[in-house]
Design a protein around this motif. Structure first.
Motif, PDB file in Angstrom:
ATOM      1  N   GLU A  94       0.396  -1.295  -0.014  1.00 16.52           N
ATOM      2  CA  GLU A  94      -0.156   0.031  -0.371  1.00 16.52           C
ATOM      3  C   GLU A  94       0.773   1.247   0.042  1.00 16.52           C
ATOM      4  N   HIS A  95       1.606   1.067   0.479  1.00 14.56           N
ATOM      5  CA  HIS A  95       3.108   2.383   0.297  1.00 14.56           C
ATOM      6  C   HIS A  95       4.235   2.027  -0.357  1.00 14.56           C
ATOM      7  N   GLY A  96       3.857   1.338  -1.972  1.00 17.35           N
ATOM      8  CA  GLY A  96       4.423   1.282  -2.391  1.00 17.35           C
ATOM      9  C   GLY A  96       6.136   0.772  -2.563  1.00 17.35           C
ATOM     10  N   LEU A  97       6.078  -0.266  -0.944  1.00 17.95           N
ATOM     11  CA  LEU A  97       6.862  -1.634  -0.633  1.00 17.95           C
ATOM     12  C   LEU A  97       7.346  -2.632  -0.718  1.00 17.95           C
ATOM     13  N   ASP A  98       7.711  -3.145  -1.006  1.00 20.13           N
ATOM     14  CA  ASP A  98       7.817  -4.197  -0.383  1.00 20.13           C
ATOM     15  C   ASP A  98       8.821  -5.026   0.483  1.00 20.13           C
ATOM     16  N   GLU A  99       8.906  -6.993   0.371  1.00 18.36           N
ATOM     17  CA  GLU A  99       9.128  -7.347   2.024  1.00 18.36           C
ATOM     18  C   GLU A  99      11.363  -7.183   1.598  1.00 18.36           C
ATOM     19  N   SER A 100      12.265  -6.858   0.348  1.00 13.18           N
ATOM     20  CA  SER A 100      12.874  -6.076   0.167  1.00 13.18           C
ATOM     21  C   SER A 100      13.466  -4.837   0.895  1.00 13.18           C
ATOM     22  N   SER A 133       7.723  -7.833  11.607  1.00  9.97           N
ATOM     23  CA  SER A 133       7.261  -7.200  10.122  1.00  9.97           C
ATOM     24  C   SER A 133       6.784  -6.333  10.432  1.00  9.97           C
ATOM     25  N   GLY A 134       5.126  -6.153  11.390  1.00 11.10           N
ATOM     26  CA  GLY A 134       3.995  -5.058  10.948  1.00 11.10           C
ATOM     27  C   GLY A 134       4.967  -3.678  11.514  1.00 11.10           C
ATOM     28  N   LYS A 135       5.982  -3.976  12.493  1.00 13.67           N
ATOM     29  CA  LYS A 135       6.365  -2.424  13.403  1.00 13.67           C
ATOM     30  C   LYS A 135       6.798  -1.603  11.807  1.00 13.67           C
ATOM     31  N   HIS A 136       8.058  -2.522  11.611  1.00 13.86           N
ATOM     32  CA  HIS A 136       9.188  -2.596  10.050  1.00 13.86           C
ATOM     33  C   HIS A 136       8.377  -2.325   8.994  1.00 13.86           C
ATOM     34  N   ALA A 137       7.259  -2.549   8.835  1.00 17.48           N
ATOM     35  CA  ALA A 137       6.272  -1.928   7.519  1.00 17.48           C
ATOM     36  C   ALA A 137       5.820  -0.468   7.806  1.00 17.48           C
TER      37      ALA A 137
END
Length: 316
Positions: A94-100, A133-137
């Protein structure tokens, strides 16, 4: 700090006490005054993941719009269940990001049953499966929204981490005593247990439209995203109306009730098996809480030959 901290929990096997877990604990009344204390609750500790609600508040203070399950996951140490991983992936996209973009380490799901299922499905350790991972996202979303660097979002000098520090100090009333590195790689800021309890009291009493009030509301409404279906934080927030609860690694726990009563404790040796028994005793004996969940977590089974032969139980 006392040379020897008091015993918070004992380990009983086959009727024999084979170990003891020592630590410090503090309970606050609704007006914020200390009503019960053990050990040295004024000494700085690393709250570990009990800091997450304040980190999520700092994300909101940075202008990111998160609510509901997304905001609960931003404050979570999730179990790695499928719904956790799916939402963390969605939040990034949703914020133009991915796992990388995640800089938390690759890990297996925190919950042992989920880890077994994860491996049985042929999956390998990944940053997305890591419980933070939720916090980091959410942190990455704040950086994207403000044009802040993404590659250095875990640097203590980064604008986001400076906002986290200010948010934590404001909520706890403590200056950060030391800054380290948490297991997920994020800056880790030490405050006293009394300060941590004050911070959770502030969460519980925060105005609904404030960042802290929004975080508390999301945690209360979606506790399964804060922990998981087999986790104490989830059970406590489901069964005690208005409670805000968050554990941290190395056996830290903070809980606040909607009237402002709060507690925080740390088991010195970091034994997570003592968390439930200590929390249940403090809530029932020293805060007057009555709820089925307290009986559920009041002891941790001690096994022998695959069957229960004893328990970890509170000792104060």
């Amino acid at each position: 700090m006392p040379d020897i901290l008091p015993v918070l929990a004992e380990v009983v096997r086959s009727g024999f006490t084979e170990g003891r877990h020592r630590g410090s604990l503090v309970v606050l009344a609704a007006d914020g005054s200390v009503t019960f204390a053990l050990g040295d609750p004024e000494a700085p500790v690393f709250p570990r993941s009990a800091n997450k609600p304040f980190q999520a508040s700092a994300v909101l203070r940075s202008g990111v719009r998160l609510s509901g399950e997304r905001l609960a996951l931003a404050a979570a140490s999730h179990s790695g269940e499928r719904f956790h991983l799916d939402l963390a992936r969605t939040m990034l996209a949703e914020h133009g990001l991915d796992e990388s973009h995640l800089q938390c380490p690759a890990a297996l799901p925190l919950d042992p049953e989920e880890a077994e299922s994860y491996l049985a499905a042929g999956r390998t350790r990944s940053p997305l499966a890591m419980d933070c991972s939720g916090k980091h996202a959410a942190m990455l979303a704040a950086c994207r929204a403000n044009g802040w660097p993404l590659d250095s979002y875990l640097d203590p000098a980064h604008p986001l981490q400076q906002r986290v520090r200010a948010t934590l100090e404001e909520a706890t009333g403590d200056p950060v005593a030391h800054t380290g590195v948490d297991g997920c790689g994020a800056p880790l800021m030490a405050v006293s247990l009394t300060g941590l309890a004050r911070g959770f009291r502030a969460l519980a009493l925060a105005a609904p439209d404030s960042p802290e009030g929004q975080v508390a509301a999301a945690m209360r409404a979606h506790p399964e995203y804060v922990g998981g279906t087999r986790r104490h934080d989830t059970w406590l927030m489901r069964d005690i109306p208005g409670a805000v609860s968050k554990m941290g690694a190395e056996a830290v726990q903070a809980i606040a009730l909607p009237d402002g009563r709060a507690l925080a404790f740390k088991v010195e040796d970091g034994a997570a098996r003592a968390l439930g028994p200590v929390a249940a005793r403090a809530l029932s004996a020293h805060m007057g809480v009555s709820a089925d969940v307290l009986e559920r977590i009041a002891t941790t089974p001690v096994l022998g030959g695959g069957r229960r032969v004893g328990e970890v139980r509170a000792a104060f």
